[in-house]
Motif scaffolding. Structure first.
Motif, short mmCIF file in Angstrom:
data_model
loop_
_atom_site.label_atom_id
_atom_site.label_comp_id
_atom_site.label_asym_id
_atom_site.label_seq_id
_atom_site.Cartn_x
_atom_site.Cartn_y
_atom_site.Cartn_z
N SER A 60 16.90 5.89 -4.60
CA SER A 60 17.94 5.91 -5.64
C SER A 60 18.83 4.68 -5.53
N LEU A 61 19.18 4.31 -4.30
CA LEU A 61 19.99 3.11 -4.07
C LEU A 61 19.29 1.86 -4.60
N CYS A 62 17.99 1.85 -4.53
CA CYS A 62 17.23 0.68 -4.95
C CYS A 62 17.00 0.62 -6.45
N GLU A 63 17.17 1.73 -7.16
CA GLU A 63 16.74 1.77 -8.55
C GLU A 63 17.85 1.89 -9.59
N ILE A 64 19.10 2.03 -9.20
CA ILE A 64 20.17 2.09 -10.19
C ILE A 64 20.55 0.67 -10.62
N GLU A 65 21.16 0.53 -11.78
CA GLU A 65 21.51 -0.78 -12.32
C GLU A 65 22.52 -1.50 -11.42
N PHE A 121 17.82 -6.58 -4.75
CA PHE A 121 16.39 -6.36 -4.53
C PHE A 121 16.21 -5.61 -3.22
N CYS A 122 15.32 -4.63 -3.20
CA CYS A 122 15.00 -3.92 -1.96
C CYS A 122 13.72 -4.51 -1.37
N PRO A 152 7.04 12.22 -4.30
CA PRO A 152 6.11 13.23 -3.77
C PRO A 152 4.91 12.59 -3.08
N ASN A 153 4.38 11.53 -3.65
CA ASN A 153 3.24 10.84 -3.01
C ASN A 153 3.66 10.14 -1.72
N LEU A 154 4.91 9.62 -1.72
CA LEU A 154 5.42 8.96 -0.53
C LEU A 154 5.59 9.96 0.60
N LEU A 155 6.11 11.15 0.29
CA LEU A 155 6.27 12.18 1.31
C LEU A 155 4.92 12.64 1.84
N SER A 164 0.82 -1.22 0.00
CA SER A 164 0.00 0.00 0.00
C SER A 164 0.85 1.27 0.00
N ILE A 165 2.17 1.12 0.13
CA ILE A 165 3.07 2.27 0.17
C ILE A 165 3.75 2.43 -1.18
N PRO A 166 3.68 3.62 -1.81
CA PRO A 166 4.24 3.83 -3.15
C PRO A 166 5.77 3.89 -3.12
N PHE A 167 6.42 2.74 -3.24
CA PHE A 167 7.87 2.66 -3.06
C PHE A 167 8.61 2.72 -4.40
N SER A 168 8.77 3.93 -4.94
CA SER A 168 9.57 4.16 -6.14
C SER A 168 9.96 5.63 -6.18
N LEU A 169 11.07 5.93 -6.87
CA LEU A 169 11.57 7.30 -6.90
C LEU A 169 10.58 8.25 -7.57
N LYS A 170 9.91 7.79 -8.61
CA LYS A 170 8.96 8.67 -9.29
C LYS A 170 7.74 8.96 -8.43
#
Length: 278
Positions: free
Chosen positions: A124-129, A137-138, A101-104, A92-98
């Motif tokens: 950012s740590l979770c989404e870079i290659e 995986f986070c 704003p919704n997470l904050l 239920s928590i929007p866990f992504s960099l994009k």
């Protein structure tokens, strides 16, 4: 989540990534670390010019009874850390960099708050290659972490977790430690490391590599009387690490030149297959 866990759960591997921001430099020292084969007196001498949290490294030749090593152990009680959410709660928590704003907004944090900066860094740590040969995986729930671990070891494999344990209580984070017993290697062809991340709720950055790694339990005695059963992770091949990785600058070596080892903080986890009793 601490102590020993012996379970046989499922895993569904999910693609993940890894990047870094200013707020996460200390975390990086505990995730991708490198060892410099220099004299420990040189390390101790240079600590006044460095962040003491960099002092987690040692060489394979240092791994002997009586060896003295300066080590930084953050004194964070795993029992006081945020607990992993159940999968249905984490979803239920929007866990992504994009979705930052919704997470904050979800947690009522302003964009310029320390919490916002920590969350941005973690996402950012979770989404870079990932680097070559690495799967990462986070995990935001216990179920997703165990799914990832089982995917690494195989559906039928049972597994357990090892962690660094403080046998005495003190507030000292940096001091000289002496190895007072023969280090014990935990024999495993593959292991999964999970590192705590800065976030509003528990998030673990979990990863494993195809290259050879080794895990040890090492009994340490501090100069102030502290006793630690430490988990140490040795990377036998760093040839695919970035040349700009901070550890290479701190330790003054080149990628792929030496096996490198580091100690794990108490709230970080190493998952290993459970030896068969057959």
């Amino acid at each position: 989540m601490s102590g020993k866990i012996r379970r046989s759960f499922g895993n569904r591997s999910r693609k993940s990534r890894f990047g870094f921001g200013v707020a996460s430099w200390n975390l990086l020292f505990h995730i991708l670390v490198v060892l410099l084969p220099i004299n420990n007196d040189e390390i101790k001498k240079g600590v006044s010019q460095r962040d003491p949290s960099q002092m987690i490294f040692f060489t394979l030749k240092d791994m002997k009874v009586g060896q003295n090593i300066p080590i930084y152990f953050p004194k964070k009680d795993p029992s006081s850390s945020p607990h992993l959410l159940a999968r249905y709660e984490a979803s239920s928590i929007p866990f992504s960099l994009k979705e930052l704003p919704n997470l904050l907004n979800f947690f009522c944090f302003s964009q310029d708050s320390p919490q916002a900066k920590a969350m941005e860094s973690t996402l950012s740590l979770c989404e870079i290659e990932p680097i070559k040969g690495e799967t990462k995986f986070c995990a935001t729930s216990l179920e997703s972490m165990l799914d990832f671990v089982r995917g690494a070891f195989g559906l039928e494999e049972s597994f357990s977790v090892v962690t660094t344990t403080f046998l005495t209580k003190s507030s000292t984070t940096f001091q000289n430690y002496t190895i007072f017993d023969v280090p014990k290697e935990i024999l495993a062809l593959k292991m999964v490391a999970c590192h705590t991340m800065q976030c509003t709720h528990a998030v673990y950055y979990c990863h494993y590599q195809e290259s050879e790694n080794k895990v040890y339990k090492i009994s340490l005695g501090g100069e102030n009387g502290d006793k630690v059963e430490a988990v140490a992770f040795c990377h036998m091949d760093t040839s695919h690490w970035s040349r700009d990785h901070v550890s290479f600058r701190v330790l003054r070596i080149e990628p792929g030149t030496f096996p490198v080892c580091h100690f794990f903080p108490a709230d970080h986890l190493v998952w290993v297959p459970t030896p068969s009793t057959k």
